[in-house]
Design an enzyme around this catalytic site. Sequence first.
Site, PDB file in Angstrom:
ATOM      1  N   LYS A  99       0.852  -1.199   0.000  1.00  0.00           N
ATOM      2  CA  LYS A  99       0.000   0.000   0.000  1.00  0.00           C
ATOM      3  C   LYS A  99       0.878   1.234   0.000  1.00  0.00           C
ATOM      4  O   LYS A  99       1.859   1.316   0.731  1.00  0.00           O
ATOM      5  CB  LYS A  99      -0.853  -0.027   1.283  1.00  0.00           C
ATOM      6  CG  LYS A  99      -1.835   1.111   1.399  1.00  0.00           C
ATOM      7  CD  LYS A  99      -3.137   0.807   0.699  1.00  0.00           C
ATOM      8  CE  LYS A  99      -4.020   2.029   0.543  1.00  0.00           C
ATOM      9  NZ  LYS A  99      -3.636   2.865  -0.616  1.00  0.00           N
ATOM     10  N   LYS A 131       5.054   2.012  -3.198  1.00  0.00           N
ATOM     11  CA  LYS A 131       5.025   3.421  -3.610  1.00  0.00           C
ATOM     12  C   LYS A 131       5.209   3.496  -5.116  1.00  0.00           C
ATOM     13  O   LYS A 131       5.795   2.597  -5.722  1.00  0.00           O
ATOM     14  CB  LYS A 131       6.156   4.206  -2.943  1.00  0.00           C
ATOM     15  CG  LYS A 131       5.892   5.684  -2.853  1.00  0.00           C
ATOM     16  CD  LYS A 131       4.987   5.987  -1.670  1.00  0.00           C
ATOM     17  CE  LYS A 131       4.784   7.443  -1.435  1.00  0.00           C
ATOM     18  NZ  LYS A 131       4.215   7.694  -0.110  1.00  0.00           N
TER      19      LYS A 131
END
Length: 436
Positions: free
Chosen positions: A83, A119
Amino acid sequence: MQQVSPMPEPPMPEAEDPSLFTRARKRLQQAAKYLDVDADAYEKLFYPQETLSARLMVRMDNGSLRSFAAWRCRYDDTRGPTKGGIRYHPSVTEDEVIALAFWMTFKCAVVDLPFGGGKGGICVDPSKLSHTELERLSRAYARAFARIIGPDRDIPAPDVYTNAMIMGWMAQEYSTIVGQHTPAVITGKPIVLGGSLGRDDATGRGGYVVLRHLEKRLGLKPEKARVILLGFGNASFHCARLLHDDGYEIVGLSDSKSAVYDPDGMDPYAVMEHKTQTGQVGGAPTKGNGKEISNDELIECECDVLAPGALENQIHKDNAANVKARVVLELANGPITPTGDDILIDKGITVLPDILANAGGVVVSYFEWAQNRAGYYWPLDEVHQRLSDFMKPSTDLTWDYHVEKEVDMRTASYVLALERIGESLNARGTRAFFRT
Ligand code: GLU
Protein backbone atom coordinates in the site's frame (compact mmCIF):
# COMPACT_ATOMS: atom_id res chain seq x y z
CA MET A 1 13.69 -24.34 15.65
CA GLN A 2 15.82 -22.32 13.30
CA GLN A 3 18.99 -20.90 14.80
CA VAL A 4 19.35 -17.17 15.06
CA SER A 5 22.36 -16.36 12.93
CA PRO A 6 24.38 -13.21 13.44
CA MET A 7 23.02 -10.12 11.73
CA PRO A 8 24.84 -9.45 8.46
CA GLU A 9 26.73 -6.20 8.44
CA PRO A 10 25.40 -4.35 5.40
CA PRO A 11 27.67 -1.72 3.94
CA MET A 12 26.40 1.49 5.53
CA PRO A 13 27.78 4.58 3.87
CA GLU A 14 28.27 8.03 5.33
CA ALA A 15 25.36 9.50 7.25
CA GLU A 16 24.43 11.95 4.49
CA ASP A 17 24.72 9.44 1.66
CA PRO A 18 23.13 10.79 -1.53
CA SER A 19 20.80 7.79 -1.74
CA LEU A 20 17.56 8.41 0.12
CA PHE A 21 16.97 4.67 0.28
CA THR A 22 20.36 4.08 1.89
CA ARG A 23 19.58 6.76 4.45
CA ALA A 24 16.12 5.30 5.07
CA ARG A 25 17.59 1.84 5.68
CA LYS A 26 19.79 3.29 8.38
CA ARG A 27 16.66 3.42 10.54
CA LEU A 28 16.20 -0.31 10.15
CA GLN A 29 19.77 -0.93 11.16
CA GLN A 30 19.39 1.30 14.20
CA ALA A 31 16.15 -0.33 15.37
CA ALA A 32 17.55 -3.81 14.78
CA LYS A 33 20.03 -3.20 17.60
CA TYR A 34 17.12 -3.38 20.03
CA LEU A 35 15.84 -6.68 18.72
CA ASP A 36 17.32 -10.06 18.20
CA VAL A 37 16.87 -10.07 14.46
CA ASP A 38 16.96 -13.20 12.44
CA ALA A 39 19.34 -12.89 9.51
CA ASP A 40 16.77 -14.17 7.00
CA ALA A 41 14.19 -11.60 8.06
CA TYR A 42 16.76 -8.83 8.07
CA GLU A 43 17.86 -9.80 4.59
CA LYS A 44 14.23 -9.76 3.44
CA LEU A 45 13.55 -6.27 4.78
CA PHE A 46 16.81 -4.84 3.56
CA TYR A 47 15.84 -5.05 -0.14
CA PRO A 48 12.67 -4.21 -2.09
CA GLN A 49 10.66 -7.25 -3.13
CA GLU A 50 9.75 -5.98 -6.58
CA THR A 51 10.24 -2.72 -8.51
CA LEU A 52 8.83 -2.18 -11.98
CA SER A 53 9.90 0.72 -14.13
CA ALA A 54 8.12 1.85 -17.26
CA ARG A 55 8.33 4.59 -19.83
CA LEU A 56 4.89 6.15 -20.30
CA MET A 57 4.15 7.41 -23.81
CA VAL A 58 1.72 10.31 -23.82
CA ARG A 59 0.21 12.14 -26.78
CA MET A 60 0.38 15.85 -25.98
CA ASP A 61 -2.35 18.30 -26.97
CA ASN A 62 -0.16 19.71 -29.76
CA GLY A 63 0.10 16.28 -31.37
CA SER A 64 3.66 15.47 -30.24
CA LEU A 65 4.56 12.31 -28.31
CA ARG A 66 6.36 12.64 -24.98
CA SER A 67 7.64 9.95 -22.68
CA PHE A 68 7.85 9.98 -18.89
CA ALA A 69 9.83 7.73 -16.53
CA ALA A 70 7.60 5.95 -14.00
CA TRP A 71 7.99 3.34 -11.25
CA ARG A 72 6.03 1.23 -8.84
CA CYS A 73 7.79 -0.51 -5.97
CA ARG A 74 6.23 -3.23 -3.82
CA TYR A 75 8.69 -3.16 -0.96
CA ASP A 76 7.42 -5.92 1.30
CA ASP A 77 4.11 -7.78 1.51
CA THR A 78 4.68 -9.81 4.68
CA ARG A 79 1.68 -8.22 6.43
CA GLY A 80 -0.65 -7.97 3.44
CA PRO A 81 -1.06 -6.35 0.02
CA THR A 82 1.39 -3.50 -0.49
CA LYS A 83 0.00 0.00 0.00
CA GLY A 84 1.25 3.47 -0.78
CA GLY A 85 0.79 6.58 -2.88
CA ILE A 86 1.91 7.70 -6.32
CA ARG A 87 4.01 10.85 -6.51
CA TYR A 88 4.15 13.18 -9.51
CA HIS A 89 7.26 15.31 -9.25
CA PRO A 90 9.96 16.45 -11.67
CA SER A 91 12.73 15.18 -9.39
CA VAL A 92 11.30 11.74 -8.54
CA THR A 93 13.79 8.92 -8.98
CA GLU A 94 13.67 5.16 -8.59
CA ASP A 95 15.79 5.48 -5.45
CA GLU A 96 13.25 7.86 -3.91
CA VAL A 97 10.29 5.63 -4.82
CA ILE A 98 11.99 2.65 -3.17
CA ALA A 99 12.77 4.70 -0.04
CA LEU A 100 9.15 5.84 0.16
CA ALA A 101 7.95 2.24 -0.28
CA PHE A 102 10.32 1.19 2.52
CA TRP A 103 8.77 3.82 4.80
CA MET A 104 5.26 2.68 3.86
CA THR A 105 6.15 -0.87 4.97
CA PHE A 106 7.03 0.36 8.46
CA LYS A 107 4.25 2.94 8.55
CA CYS A 108 1.52 0.37 7.89
CA ALA A 109 3.03 -1.90 10.55
CA VAL A 110 3.29 0.87 13.20
CA VAL A 111 -0.43 1.59 12.99
CA ASP A 112 -1.23 -2.11 12.66
CA LEU A 113 -2.84 -2.13 9.21
CA PRO A 114 -3.04 -5.45 7.34
CA PHE A 115 -0.82 -4.05 4.59
CA GLY A 116 2.76 -4.12 3.43
CA GLY A 117 4.43 -1.11 1.85
CA GLY A 118 4.61 0.17 -1.72
CA LYS A 119 5.03 3.42 -3.61
CA GLY A 120 4.92 4.80 -7.11
CA GLY A 121 6.11 7.84 -8.97
CA ILE A 122 6.20 9.64 -12.29
CA CYS A 123 8.99 12.03 -13.15
CA VAL A 124 6.83 14.95 -14.30
CA ASP A 125 5.89 18.50 -13.38
CA PRO A 126 2.11 18.16 -13.44
CA SER A 127 1.60 21.94 -13.40
CA LYS A 128 3.06 22.03 -16.93
CA LEU A 129 0.44 19.60 -18.31
CA SER A 130 -3.06 20.43 -19.49
CA HIS A 131 -6.02 18.65 -17.88
CA THR A 132 -6.31 16.25 -20.81
CA GLU A 133 -2.56 15.53 -20.87
CA LEU A 134 -2.68 14.80 -17.15
CA GLU A 135 -5.55 12.41 -17.71
CA ARG A 136 -3.73 10.56 -20.51
CA LEU A 137 -0.59 10.33 -18.36
CA SER A 138 -2.51 8.96 -15.37
CA ARG A 139 -4.37 6.41 -17.44
CA ALA A 140 -1.07 5.37 -19.05
CA TYR A 141 0.35 4.78 -15.56
CA ALA A 142 -2.60 2.55 -14.62
CA ARG A 143 -2.16 0.55 -17.86
CA ALA A 144 1.61 0.17 -17.42
CA PHE A 145 1.34 -1.07 -13.84
CA ALA A 146 -1.97 -2.96 -14.07
CA ARG A 147 -0.08 -6.23 -13.85
CA ILE A 148 1.35 -5.50 -10.42
CA ILE A 149 -1.45 -3.50 -8.77
CA GLY A 150 -4.77 -4.97 -7.60
CA PRO A 151 -7.03 -4.93 -4.52
CA ASP A 152 -5.25 -7.97 -3.06
CA ARG A 153 -1.80 -7.19 -4.41
CA ASP A 154 -0.84 -3.53 -4.41
CA ILE A 155 -3.13 -0.57 -3.74
CA PRO A 156 -1.98 2.91 -4.80
CA ALA A 157 -3.23 6.22 -3.38
CA PRO A 158 -2.47 9.94 -3.67
CA ASP A 159 0.87 11.43 -2.65
CA VAL A 160 2.70 14.67 -3.51
CA TYR A 161 0.95 16.38 -6.49
CA THR A 162 -1.60 13.65 -7.08
CA ASN A 163 -5.23 13.93 -6.04
CA ALA A 164 -8.67 12.32 -5.99
CA MET A 165 -9.35 13.08 -9.66
CA ILE A 166 -6.19 11.23 -10.72
CA MET A 167 -7.12 8.27 -8.50
CA GLY A 168 -10.57 8.21 -10.15
CA TRP A 169 -9.02 8.01 -13.64
CA MET A 170 -6.70 5.22 -12.57
CA ALA A 171 -9.47 3.22 -10.87
CA GLN A 172 -11.58 3.48 -14.01
CA GLU A 173 -8.69 2.49 -16.30
CA TYR A 174 -7.86 -0.53 -14.14
CA SER A 175 -11.54 -1.55 -13.97
CA THR A 176 -11.71 -1.44 -17.77
CA ILE A 177 -8.59 -3.65 -18.06
CA VAL A 178 -9.85 -6.33 -15.67
CA GLY A 179 -13.40 -6.08 -16.97
CA GLN A 180 -15.08 -5.41 -13.67
CA HIS A 181 -15.79 -2.49 -11.38
CA THR A 182 -12.84 -2.57 -8.96
CA PRO A 183 -12.84 0.51 -6.73
CA ALA A 184 -10.68 -1.18 -4.07
CA VAL A 185 -7.66 -1.16 -6.41
CA ILE A 186 -6.91 2.41 -5.41
CA THR A 187 -7.76 4.73 -2.52
CA GLY A 188 -8.18 8.47 -2.19
CA LYS A 189 -10.85 8.47 -4.93
CA PRO A 190 -13.60 11.08 -5.27
CA ILE A 191 -16.46 10.29 -2.86
CA VAL A 192 -18.89 9.62 -5.73
CA LEU A 193 -16.51 7.03 -7.20
CA GLY A 194 -16.19 5.07 -3.94
CA GLY A 195 -13.92 7.36 -1.94
CA SER A 196 -14.22 7.54 1.84
CA LEU A 197 -15.48 10.51 3.74
CA GLY A 198 -12.61 11.96 5.75
CA ARG A 199 -9.82 10.77 3.42
CA ASP A 200 -9.08 14.31 2.21
CA ASP A 201 -7.89 15.65 5.57
CA ALA A 202 -6.75 12.33 7.07
CA THR A 203 -2.97 12.87 6.94
CA GLY A 204 -3.13 16.24 8.68
CA ARG A 205 -5.74 14.96 11.12
CA GLY A 206 -3.57 11.98 12.03
CA GLY A 207 -0.66 14.29 12.88
CA TYR A 208 -2.99 16.45 14.92
CA VAL A 209 -4.30 13.41 16.84
CA VAL A 210 -0.74 12.23 17.62
CA LEU A 211 0.35 15.67 18.84
CA ARG A 212 -2.73 16.29 20.96
CA HIS A 213 -2.57 12.80 22.40
CA LEU A 214 1.02 13.37 23.55
CA GLU A 215 0.49 17.02 24.49
CA LYS A 216 0.73 16.58 28.26
CA ARG A 217 3.64 14.17 28.02
CA LEU A 218 5.46 16.69 25.82
CA GLY A 219 4.69 19.55 28.21
CA LEU A 220 2.70 21.49 25.61
CA LYS A 221 -0.22 23.74 26.48
CA PRO A 222 -2.52 24.50 23.51
CA GLU A 223 -3.13 28.11 24.45
CA LYS A 224 0.62 28.73 24.72
CA ALA A 225 2.03 26.49 22.01
CA ARG A 226 3.40 28.14 18.85
CA VAL A 227 3.53 26.08 15.69
CA ILE A 228 5.49 26.49 12.45
CA LEU A 229 4.52 24.39 9.45
CA LEU A 230 6.96 23.96 6.59
CA GLY A 231 4.81 23.61 3.52
CA PHE A 232 1.15 24.42 3.16
CA GLY A 233 -0.23 21.55 1.12
CA ASN A 234 -3.01 19.17 2.08
CA ALA A 235 -1.44 17.64 5.21
CA SER A 236 -0.04 20.90 6.59
CA PHE A 237 -3.21 22.92 6.01
CA HIS A 238 -5.51 20.47 7.74
CA CYS A 239 -3.12 19.92 10.64
CA ALA A 240 -2.76 23.71 11.01
CA ARG A 241 -6.50 24.40 10.97
CA LEU A 242 -7.29 21.65 13.50
CA LEU A 243 -4.56 22.85 15.88
CA HIS A 244 -5.65 26.47 15.37
CA ASP A 245 -9.28 25.53 16.18
CA ASP A 246 -8.01 24.02 19.47
CA GLY A 247 -6.15 27.18 20.48
CA TYR A 248 -2.62 26.52 19.15
CA GLU A 249 -0.98 29.60 17.67
CA ILE A 250 0.17 29.14 14.07
CA VAL A 251 3.19 31.46 13.84
CA GLY A 252 4.83 30.34 10.59
CA LEU A 253 3.88 28.80 7.26
CA SER A 254 5.59 28.33 3.93
CA ASP A 255 5.29 26.95 0.43
CA SER A 256 7.89 26.25 -2.23
CA LYS A 257 8.09 29.95 -3.15
CA SER A 258 7.81 31.84 0.13
CA ALA A 259 7.43 31.78 3.91
CA VAL A 260 5.59 33.95 6.42
CA TYR A 261 6.37 34.33 10.12
CA ASP A 262 4.40 36.26 12.73
CA PRO A 263 4.92 35.62 16.46
CA ASP A 264 1.41 37.04 17.01
CA GLY A 265 -0.01 34.25 14.88
CA MET A 266 -2.12 33.80 11.78
CA ASP A 267 -5.40 32.26 10.74
CA PRO A 268 -4.72 29.23 8.48
CA TYR A 269 -8.14 29.55 6.82
CA ALA A 270 -7.33 33.13 5.76
CA VAL A 271 -3.87 32.05 4.57
CA MET A 272 -5.43 29.27 2.49
CA GLU A 273 -7.86 31.72 0.94
CA HIS A 274 -4.94 34.00 0.07
CA LYS A 275 -2.98 31.06 -1.36
CA THR A 276 -5.94 29.96 -3.48
CA GLN A 277 -6.28 33.46 -4.90
CA THR A 278 -2.60 34.32 -5.43
CA GLY A 279 -0.93 30.92 -5.72
CA GLN A 280 1.40 31.48 -2.75
CA VAL A 281 1.46 32.03 1.01
CA GLY A 282 3.75 35.08 0.64
CA GLY A 283 1.82 38.26 1.47
CA ALA A 284 -0.85 36.34 3.44
CA PRO A 285 -2.70 38.22 6.20
CA THR A 286 -1.36 37.76 9.75
CA LYS A 287 -2.47 38.99 13.18
CA GLY A 288 0.52 41.24 13.92
CA ASN A 289 3.46 42.46 11.91
CA GLY A 290 3.98 39.31 9.91
CA LYS A 291 7.01 39.31 7.71
CA GLU A 292 7.95 37.40 4.61
CA ILE A 293 11.16 35.44 5.05
CA SER A 294 12.93 32.62 3.24
CA ASN A 295 12.12 28.97 3.82
CA ASP A 296 15.55 28.45 5.35
CA GLU A 297 14.98 31.28 7.83
CA LEU A 298 11.58 29.89 8.85
CA ILE A 299 13.14 26.58 9.96
CA GLU A 300 15.22 28.50 12.49
CA CYS A 301 12.45 30.73 13.92
CA GLU A 302 11.20 30.57 17.52
CA CYS A 303 8.37 28.07 18.07
CA ASP A 304 7.36 25.11 20.22
CA VAL A 305 6.35 22.73 17.44
CA LEU A 306 7.96 22.56 14.01
CA ALA A 307 5.98 20.49 11.50
CA PRO A 308 7.83 19.81 8.22
CA GLY A 309 5.35 18.80 5.49
CA ALA A 310 5.94 18.36 1.75
CA LEU A 311 9.25 16.84 0.72
CA GLU A 312 12.31 15.08 2.15
CA ASN A 313 15.56 16.40 3.59
CA GLN A 314 14.38 19.77 4.88
CA ILE A 315 16.22 19.49 8.18
CA HIS A 316 19.80 18.36 7.72
CA LYS A 317 23.33 18.62 9.07
CA ASP A 318 23.64 22.32 8.19
CA ASN A 319 20.45 23.67 9.79
CA ALA A 320 19.40 21.16 12.49
CA ALA A 321 21.54 22.86 15.15
CA ASN A 322 19.53 26.07 14.70
CA VAL A 323 16.08 24.53 15.17
CA LYS A 324 14.41 26.21 18.16
CA ALA A 325 11.36 23.96 18.50
CA ARG A 326 10.93 21.53 21.39
CA VAL A 327 8.93 19.10 19.28
CA VAL A 328 9.19 18.21 15.58
CA LEU A 329 6.08 16.66 14.02
CA GLU A 330 7.02 14.98 10.73
CA LEU A 331 4.05 15.42 8.40
CA ALA A 332 6.21 14.69 5.34
CA ASN A 333 7.98 11.42 4.64
CA GLY A 334 11.66 11.63 5.53
CA PRO A 335 11.92 15.40 6.15
CA ILE A 336 14.97 14.98 8.41
CA THR A 337 18.24 13.38 7.32
CA PRO A 338 19.86 10.90 9.75
CA THR A 339 22.58 13.40 10.67
CA GLY A 340 19.94 16.10 11.16
CA ASP A 341 18.10 13.64 13.38
CA ASP A 342 21.16 12.99 15.55
CA ILE A 343 21.66 16.72 16.02
CA LEU A 344 18.02 17.25 17.08
CA ILE A 345 18.22 14.34 19.52
CA ASP A 346 21.41 15.77 21.04
CA LYS A 347 19.59 19.07 21.52
CA GLY A 348 16.84 17.24 23.45
CA ILE A 349 14.19 17.86 20.78
CA THR A 350 11.49 15.20 20.55
CA VAL A 351 10.88 14.09 16.97
CA LEU A 352 7.49 12.50 16.34
CA PRO A 353 8.48 10.31 13.40
CA ASP A 354 6.88 10.30 9.95
CA ILE A 355 5.87 6.64 10.01
CA LEU A 356 3.61 7.46 12.97
CA ALA A 357 2.86 11.19 12.59
CA ASN A 358 1.71 11.06 8.96
CA ALA A 359 0.08 7.62 9.04
CA GLY A 360 -3.44 9.08 9.20
CA GLY A 361 -3.67 9.14 5.40
CA VAL A 362 -3.00 5.46 4.93
CA VAL A 363 -5.23 4.56 7.89
CA VAL A 364 -8.23 6.19 6.19
CA SER A 365 -7.09 4.63 2.90
CA TYR A 366 -7.46 1.30 4.68
CA PHE A 367 -10.99 2.32 5.70
CA GLU A 368 -11.75 3.25 2.09
CA TRP A 369 -10.47 -0.12 0.85
CA ALA A 370 -12.57 -1.92 3.50
CA GLN A 371 -15.68 0.11 2.60
CA ASN A 372 -15.18 -0.62 -1.12
CA ARG A 373 -14.92 -4.34 -0.44
CA ALA A 374 -17.97 -4.33 1.81
CA GLY A 375 -19.92 -2.02 -0.51
CA TYR A 376 -21.05 -0.21 2.61
CA TYR A 377 -20.03 3.35 3.44
CA TRP A 378 -19.46 4.95 6.83
CA PRO A 379 -20.52 8.37 8.10
CA LEU A 380 -17.80 10.98 8.70
CA ASP A 381 -17.89 10.82 12.51
CA GLU A 382 -17.27 7.08 12.35
CA VAL A 383 -14.21 7.63 10.13
CA HIS A 384 -12.87 10.24 12.58
CA GLN A 385 -13.50 8.01 15.58
CA ARG A 386 -11.87 4.97 13.99
CA LEU A 387 -8.89 7.05 12.86
CA SER A 388 -8.28 8.10 16.47
CA ASP A 389 -8.75 4.50 17.57
CA PHE A 390 -5.91 3.45 15.27
CA MET A 391 -3.56 6.35 15.99
CA LYS A 392 -3.73 6.54 19.77
CA PRO A 393 -2.72 2.99 20.82
CA SER A 394 0.24 3.03 18.39
CA THR A 395 1.27 6.41 19.73
CA ASP A 396 1.08 5.09 23.31
CA LEU A 397 3.08 1.96 22.50
CA THR A 398 5.76 4.01 20.77
CA TRP A 399 5.91 6.51 23.62
CA ASP A 400 6.10 3.78 26.27
CA TYR A 401 8.98 2.05 24.51
CA HIS A 402 10.73 5.42 24.06
CA VAL A 403 10.50 6.08 27.81
CA GLU A 404 11.21 2.54 28.96
CA LYS A 405 14.29 1.96 26.78
CA GLU A 406 15.42 5.60 26.62
CA VAL A 407 15.49 5.59 22.84
CA ASP A 408 14.23 8.32 20.52
CA MET A 409 10.66 8.08 19.22
CA ARG A 410 11.79 7.12 15.72
CA THR A 411 13.77 4.14 16.91
CA ALA A 412 10.84 3.18 19.16
CA SER A 413 8.42 3.31 16.22
CA TYR A 414 10.71 1.12 14.09
CA VAL A 415 11.05 -1.39 16.91
CA LEU A 416 7.25 -1.58 17.14
CA ALA A 417 6.93 -1.99 13.36
CA LEU A 418 9.70 -4.59 13.21
CA GLU A 419 8.08 -6.56 15.97
CA ARG A 420 4.79 -6.62 14.10
CA ILE A 421 6.39 -7.65 10.82
CA GLY A 422 8.37 -10.22 12.79
CA GLU A 423 5.20 -11.64 14.30
CA SER A 424 3.82 -12.24 10.81
CA LEU A 425 7.03 -13.97 9.78
CA ASN A 426 6.99 -16.03 12.97
CA ALA A 427 3.44 -17.12 12.32
CA ARG A 428 4.66 -18.64 9.07
CA GLY A 429 7.27 -20.60 10.94
CA THR A 430 10.28 -18.35 10.49
CA ARG A 431 11.92 -17.20 13.67
CA ALA A 432 12.23 -13.49 13.17
CA PHE A 433 12.33 -10.81 15.85
CA PHE A 434 12.39 -10.82 19.60
CA ARG A 435 13.00 -7.91 21.90
CA THR A 436 16.33 -8.09 23.66
N1 GLU B 1 0.87 8.93 0.31
C1 GLU B 1 0.40 8.76 1.64
C2 GLU B 1 1.55 8.35 2.55
O1 GLU B 1 2.70 8.59 2.25
C3 GLU B 1 -0.80 7.85 1.72
C4 GLU B 1 -0.62 6.46 1.23
C5 GLU B 1 -1.90 5.66 1.16
O2 GLU B 1 -2.94 6.15 1.52
O3 GLU B 1 -1.81 4.50 0.70
O4 GLU B 1 1.35 7.85 3.61
